[in-house]
Scaffold this active site. Sequence first.
Site, PDB file in Angstrom:
ATOM      1  N   ASP A   1       0.832  -1.203   0.000  1.00  0.00           N
ATOM      2  CA  ASP A   1       0.000   0.000   0.000  1.00  0.00           C
ATOM      3  C   ASP A   1       0.870   1.257   0.000  1.00  0.00           C
ATOM      4  O   ASP A   1       1.700   1.468   0.897  1.00  0.00           O
ATOM      5  CB  ASP A   1      -0.917   0.002   1.224  1.00  0.00           C
ATOM      6  CG  ASP A   1      -1.926   1.130   1.186  1.00  0.00           C
ATOM      7  OD1 ASP A   1      -3.032   0.894   0.678  1.00  0.00           O
ATOM      8  OD2 ASP A   1      -1.604   2.240   1.645  1.00  0.00           O
ATOM      9  N   ILE A   2       0.676   2.114  -0.998  1.00  0.00           N
ATOM     10  CA  ILE A   2       1.505   3.312  -1.143  1.00  0.00           C
ATOM     11  C   ILE A   2       1.291   4.271   0.025  1.00  0.00           C
ATOM     12  O   ILE A   2       2.236   4.912   0.504  1.00  0.00           O
ATOM     13  CB  ILE A   2       1.195   4.007  -2.485  1.00  0.00           C
ATOM     14  CG1 ILE A   2       1.634   3.106  -3.642  1.00  0.00           C
ATOM     15  CG2 ILE A   2       1.900   5.357  -2.575  1.00  0.00           C
ATOM     16  CD1 ILE A   2       1.236   3.613  -5.009  1.00  0.00           C
TER      17      ILE A   2
END
Length: 286
Positions: free
Chosen positions: A241-242
């Site tokens: 997840d960025i």
Amino acid sequence: MEKINIAGPYNFDLVLDRLSLDPLHALDKEKRVVKVPITVGEASIVATVRATGTTNEPQFIIDGIDMVDKEQAVNKLTHIFQWNNPLEEVHSHFEQTDLKDISNQHRGTPLVLDFHPYNCLMKCIVHQQLNLSFAHTLTERFVKTFGSQVDGVYFYPTPEKVATLTVEDLRALQFSGRKAEYVIGIAKEVVEGRLDIEGLYTKSDEEVLNELIKIRGVGPWTVQNFLMFGLGRPNLFPLADIGLQNALKKLYNLENKPTKEQMLQYTKDWEPYLSYASLYLWRSIE
């Protein structure tokens, strides 16, 4: 009307703050109210949840459930808002870790779920590889175009409805062709009986992963988010997840985003509450 008292801490104002990021949610932060679309038996109803207590002594009043099975309605709302999971132990755990300051800022913030696990799976697919603002816009178009309304509150389109759509129907809303295929494909999996969403509640995280990962368009990120916000599992941390990568970069003052190895090292002390760590880190940069 039903009155609910639960163990604190539980900060409903922070709950409403996060729910307000999604334009589909009908809420009033000043009145501390949110309207929740749920299905009880065959009835689609809107339950109004209003906070009347404090973070340390939480209390809620529920309206709109008089005409249905109240116990079932309250159980659904209890699961959505995680009223049965005391947060004091979570808070105490993070007090001993690098997340102490962030945890204090978000003390009493529960892992509030999407209003139905099927909705969550649809939203996860729509949100893949999009910035949060456009992801919410696209989801809103999808729901308002093909869903239904009760008392001004939107319900997601049913699997039966989505299974009848064409790729062109969704392309008109700015879906990519591939994403449109994924959404329609999952709806058909449900309608044709190959995917039992309700049955996933009783399966382990690994069993859910193994079942969902076989479906076209569903990857590890999607499954991990579904486990957290669809089923309420407490110990998930989506490494890809960025947003989490950026939050960790900020927390540890890194020049670059952390590597997978660094992330695994950072998160070691946060178990068995990795889902709460994920939530608080997301909140720290929202």
